[in-house]
Write a protein that holds these residues in place. Structure first.
Motif, PDB file in Angstrom:
ATOM      1  N   MET B   1       0.840  -1.186   0.000  1.00 17.76           N
ATOM      2  CA  MET B   1       0.000   0.000   0.000  1.00 17.76           C
ATOM      3  C   MET B   1       0.881   1.245   0.000  1.00 17.76           C
ATOM      4  N   ARG B   2       0.553   2.200  -0.851  1.00 14.53           N
ATOM      5  CA  ARG B   2       1.336   3.444  -0.932  1.00 14.53           C
ATOM      6  C   ARG B   2       0.946   4.384   0.196  1.00 14.53           C
ATOM      7  N   GLU B  45      -5.723   4.374  -5.772  1.00 22.13           N
ATOM      8  CA  GLU B  45      -4.567   5.098  -5.241  1.00 22.13           C
ATOM      9  C   GLU B  45      -4.941   6.557  -5.075  1.00 22.13           C
ATOM     10  N   MET B 191     -22.674 -12.308   4.611  1.00 22.35           N
ATOM     11  CA  MET B 191     -21.374 -12.139   3.975  1.00 22.35           C
ATOM     12  C   MET B 191     -21.476 -12.389   2.477  1.00 22.35           C
TER      13      MET B 191
END
Lengths: 749, 294
Positions: B1-2, B45, B191
């Motif tokens: 993850m950035r 992102e 779910m």
């Protein structure tokens, strides 16, 4: 002798030794491990189902600050093709190496292509995006029948069919054709008054363990490699690493961490060799690799989707005269589907004169199949048990009566020529027929009751254990069997039974490969049987050693000392186990023993399941109203865990039957690689699963134990299909029997 | 993850300025039950995440007999569902919002977030549409309102312009004789994501009762949740009968534009559209005839 009454520990339900750590979160799993200087890895996976790898450029990834090592197939030794045994199946080392990292070709969506170690997992993930792979995309083959066509795209450049032992000349996707024959099926079908023939299709499904694969490796400067991982068999990991990395076995130590489910899928290595290579290349730093659920579903062992054709014939009186099956199983990218074990299961519960089985192991662009709970058995039983249900219908017979009439007994030979020993098939079917569930009325519309039977051969294998007696009479037990389903308890109980001491006095420990003797993995329903046998021998040896100590104290011959009811005695002298243990110091010090066994007399397991369903004809949804699973378990060492195994197998079988299945798009990309869209049943989708334990002791085990873990997954899809037929009048022959398929069968969509 | 920047905005103005400055590289965080998963899995992102939970206007949860219901975009489902159930109002909306995730997710997930995530299968959007909900949007040019059926423009796409965000949702009061409901079909009982979903509302008047207003909306059968005007129109003027509901279901089935995917088949979705619309109408009708408190 009524053995039940003589057992003091076996058959009781003590707390599990690992219970407190598991419920408090203190038990250590692979992802809990923290080592000084540890690096974290990320894997680049193929976005294509079938592609030639023309080049890999890792320079940009290597240049990213924080990146310590990048590994591709070029870093793996180019190992020879050789077949190594892996418990329930076997692996070709060369293919396994090609699976660890794609060498010439990426053969499935998610196939590992390169792997990075970095100071943080986020850096590693960013670095993976910087790796440039030049692919030549090839057409994928996802369907087993398509893969068998002569003009199908070929996956492997060296695969030729093993045709009943003879190697073919042409390149093919059909790795092998196996055949088993007994009697003359043509004659048998001529004798039949009714015959039923159908074709079945089953989806690729996953074991669905909740803990993803993980591995941490430290490749030391002196060449020693330590691996911490989540595995069913630490020695199996050591064996595979030795071959894949081409290093001596003495250099490898495997430390099994706690395991959050395996179901067969955690025998093969995936991350372990990568973590080892990254550790070596990064300057001997420890490296941890962890999968997420998308990785698990797209790149670890599913079990085979299959196409199965079954034909069975019976006389008017219900006697089955012939049974024939043609089974084609997807192997995934490399040979090794469980088709032969499916052939063993398919007519397992029945004594049939004339049988012909043809099985095909076929490669397709999916992850290589790994073992899954009774590998290959559920597909096979689905086909056979639906056909038997239809035979019963045509004959106007009760489906359990028909099964009982044809049930296998001691001395009956299977199609492969092996004769059954003392088995409990008849007892199980009778218990099902006599169960209140089978006789209960089932009022209401769109409701139906189905039954199905199932068999599984079980296994023995090598197990070792050692023990030392403590001065307070407790015993430290060291075993090599990874505890997936409560085996610390079931093994401790067998040792306690043998030693005639309370089970709470046993302190079990699952040890690493440097600490305990060779032990095969926890698979094949073998651990309570074989490791149980090892601790039985271990207990007898400890008693012998303690008799010698008592003889020393009492100045008699060891043969004069007897041990009964937890008390050593000779003449008027008596010492309890704990009292004698307290005198070890004065009789020569510690009492320790080690044992290794390889018992061959495992007993097959049989099951019969009864299920009530309700179908919503407007939506195609199938609700399970009631479920009863009857099973011969030999002897239930810890009945609660036996019941748990049966319920777990049923739960997975229900998922396989109703909702699970890999969904690939036309390009071969797995579209449902998440626990949201790969639909395993939740607790809200399952009723309370009633279990009926039948005990026909296995004469080939000191405590009568048979494996119990696998056979309960065999009957569910067939039982459900038969129940749906009785509810709404349509025969479902494709798994999963999803709402869409039920609607389609009802002509609604 | 950035890595990304995080801003907890304390006013509408601060949030709008921060969003506008990043020109599409910023994203609003309410409950985060979609956004954080998308960021973690690399499906989205961003450079900046603007948390709106500290903005007072985004936390309003008010009901007034004249103006209806106002739900701030940061109000978690558990709070809203509890509020609706305690007051015995908007049971159709409560039914839909209660389906968003399990207990833990309900503590975080918001009605506004479910709308802004713009999933074609979102459970609350058909319910908002049949309640004639309005989206209160704020941005550099001030405030504007948009009907819920016009908010989603494609899968994951909304009518929000750069710098804008959803501040609140407003539902008109439930008039006399009104009832609404939402039902979905999922293979698993929990779910799971709707293979198809249907919202329906109707308003009864007179004796014997006639339908004087009706709305029908579908989920998971088109790139966006769908208001099926012709299905609603077919009901108006009719008696609330099974035949009338089935006819609305038939029109909904024709309006559906479903696809095959891993969650279901197009044929299944088309078929379910009709079944679910009829079932939603049956419950909406029960609520309407019982005075909306069912």
């Amino acid at each position: 002798m009524n053995e039940k009454e003589t057992y003091r520990v076996i058959g009781t339900r003590p707390l599990r030794p690992d219970g407190a750590d598991k419920v408090t979160g203190r038990a250590l799993y692979g992802a809990d491990l923290r080592l000084p200087g540890m690096l974290y890895g990320a894997v680049l996976r193929s976005p294509h189902a079938h592609a030639r790898i023309l080049s890999i450029d890792t320079s940009a990834a290597e240049a990213l600050p924080g990146v310590k090592a990048v590994v591709t197939a070029a870093d793996l030794p180019d190992v020879e093709a050789k077949v190594a045994s892996l418990g329930e199946g076997s692996v070709n080392t060369r293919y396994q190496s090609w699976n660890i990292l794609a060498r010439e070709k990426a053969l499935y969506y998610g196939h590992a292509v390169a792997v990075v170690a970095a100071a943080s997992v986020h850096i590693a993930q960013e670095a993976v995006k910087l790796i440039r792979v030049n692919y030549e995309v090839l057409p994928p083959v996802l369907d087993v029948l398509q893969a068998m066509q002569a003009d199908a795209p070929i996956l492997l450049r060296d695969l030729r069919t093993d045709e009943l032992g003879e190697k073919g000349s042409a390149l093919t996707n059909v790795a092998a054709h196996h055949q088993t024959k007994k009697g003359d099926v043509e004659r048998g079908f001529q004798e039949a008054a009714v015959t039923v023939e159908r074709e079945f299709h089953t989806a690729t499904v996953h074991q669905g363990y909740i803990e993803p694969q993980n591995a941490t490796a430290l490749y030391n400067q002196d060449g020693r490699i330590t691996i911490w991982c989540s595995t069913q068999g630490s020695f199996g990991v050591r064996d595979q690493l030795k071959d894949i990395l081409d290093v001596p076995v003495a250099q490898i130590k495997v430390v099994p961490m706690e395991i959050g489910g395996g179901f067969g899928g955690k025998n093969n290595v995936y991350l372990e060799p990568l973590a080892a290579l990254l550790s070596k290349k990064s300057g001997h730093k420890p490296v941890r690799l962890t999968m997420n659920h998308a990785d698990v579903l797209s790149a670890t062992g599913p079990t085979s989707g299959s196409v199965i054709r079954v034909k069975m014939g019976a006389r008017k009186d219900g006697r089955i005269t012939a049974a024939q099956a043609w089974l084609a199983y997807e192997a995934g990218a490399f040979p090794g589907s469980p088709v032969t074990s499916g052939m063993g299961v398919i007519f397992g519960p029945y004594a049939i004169e004339n049988v012909l089985l043809d099985g095909y192991d076929v490669v397709v662009n999916k992850p290589p199949a790994a073992a899954y709970r009774a590998p290959g058995g559920t597909n096979a039983a689905f086909a056979a048990e639906v056909v038997i249900d239809e035979l019963a219908e045509k004959l106007g017979m009760d489906p359990l009566d028909l099964r009982l009439l044809n049930a296998a007994k001691e001395g009956d030979r299977k199609a492969d020529g092996v004769a059954y020993g003392r088995i409990g098939c008849v007892e199980v079917l009778e218990a099902a027929r006599n169960h209140p569930h089978y006789r209960a009325p089932l009022p209401g519309k769109f409701r139906g009751r189905g039954v199905a039977a199932g068999s599984w051969g079980n296994y023995g294998g090598k197990s070792s254990a050692s023990a030392s007696v403590n001065s307070d009479g407790s015993v430290n037990l060291v075993e090599g069997s990874v505890d997936i389903g409560g085996s610390r308890a079931s093994i401790s109980m067998q040792l306690a039974e043998t030693l005639q001491i309370p089970v709470e006095s046993i302190r079990p420990q699952v040890a690493d490969t440097d600490t305990v003797g060779y032990t095969e993995g926890t698979y094949g329903s073998r651990t309570t049987f074989a490791t149980g046998w090892a601790v039985y021998e271990l207990g007898r040896r400890l008693i012998g050693l303690l008799c010698e100590r008592a003889a020393q104290l009492w100045d008699v011959e060891p043969g004069q000392v007897t041990y009964e009811g937890g008390v050593f005695s000779c003449g008027g002298q008596r010492l309890s186990f704990a009292e004698l243990a307290g005198k070890m110091d004065e009789t020569g010090g510690a009492v320790v023993a080690s044992v290794s066994v390889q018992p061959e007399t495992w007993g097959p397991a049989f099951a019969a399941h009864i299920v009530d369903v309700e179908v919503d004809p407007e939506t195609g949804k199938v609700d399970i109203l009631r479920y009863t699973a009857v099973q011969d378990v030999g002897k239930a060492v810890h009945p609660a865990y036996v019941e748990g195994q049966i319920q777990g197998g049923v739960a997975q079988g229900v998922g396989w039957g109703l909702s699970e299945g890999y969904y690939y798009d036309a390009q071969g990309r797995l579209a449902n690689a998440s626990l949201l869209d790969y639909r395993m049943p939740t607790s809200l989708d399952l009723p309370a699963i009633e279990t009926v334990i039948v005990e026909v002791p296995n004469p080939g085990h000191p405590y009568g134990v048979r494996g119990v873990g696998e056979v309960p997954i065999v009957p569910p899809p067939a039982a459900i299909a038969n129940a749906i037929y009785r509810a709404v009048g349509v025969r479902l022959t494709t798994l999963p029997m999803s709402p869409a398929r039920v609607l389609e069968a009802l002509g609604k969509a | 993850m950035r890595a990304f920047e995080y801003l907890s905005a304390s006013s509408v103005r601060e949030a709008v300025e921060a969003l506008a400055a990043r020109n599409g590289r910023a994203r609003v965080l309410a409950g985060g039950t979609d956004l954080i998963v998308q960021l973690r899995e690399g499906r989205r992102e961003v450079d900046l995440v603007v948390d709106i939970k500290a903005i007072p206007e985004a936390n309003r949860l008010e009901f007034d007999l004249q103006t209806g219901l106002l739900v701030g975009a940061a109000v978690p489902c558990y709070r809203m569902v509890g509020f609706l159930n305690a007051a015995g109002i908007y049971p159709g909306l409560a039914a839909a919002a209660g389906l968003v995730g399990g207990t833990q997710i309900q503590g975080r997930a918001t009605l506004g977030g479910n709308l802004c995530n713009a999933s074609p299968a979102a459970d609350t959007i058909p319910a908002l549409i049949v309640h004639r909900a309005a989206c209160l949007i704020t941005g550099p040019q001030g405030e504007r309102e948009l009907p819920a059926e016009d908010f989603c423009t494609g899968p994951g796409q909304t009518a929000l312009q750069p710098g804008e965000f959803l501040l609140a949702l407003r539902l008109p009061p439930e008039p006399e004789g009104f009832g609404a409901h939402y039902v979905r079909f999922t293979p698993r009982n929990e779910m799971d994501i709707a293979v198809a979903g249907a919202g329906a509302s109707l308003r009864l008047a007179g004796s014997p009762a006639r339908i004087i207003e009706a709305r029908v909306a579908l989920g998971a059968v088109a790139p966006t949740p769908l208001l099926v005007r012709e299905a609603g129109a077919s009901l108006v003027g009719k008696a609330p009968t099974l035949e009338a509901f089935e006819e609305a279901g038939r029109l909904a089935r024709e309006a559906a534009r479903p696809i095959d995917d891993m969650r279901g088949t197009a044929a299944q979705r088309r078929h379910l559209s009709g079944v679910l619309v009829r079932r939603a109408l049956e419950t909406a009708y029960q609520r309407a005839s019982r005075g909306g408190d069912a």
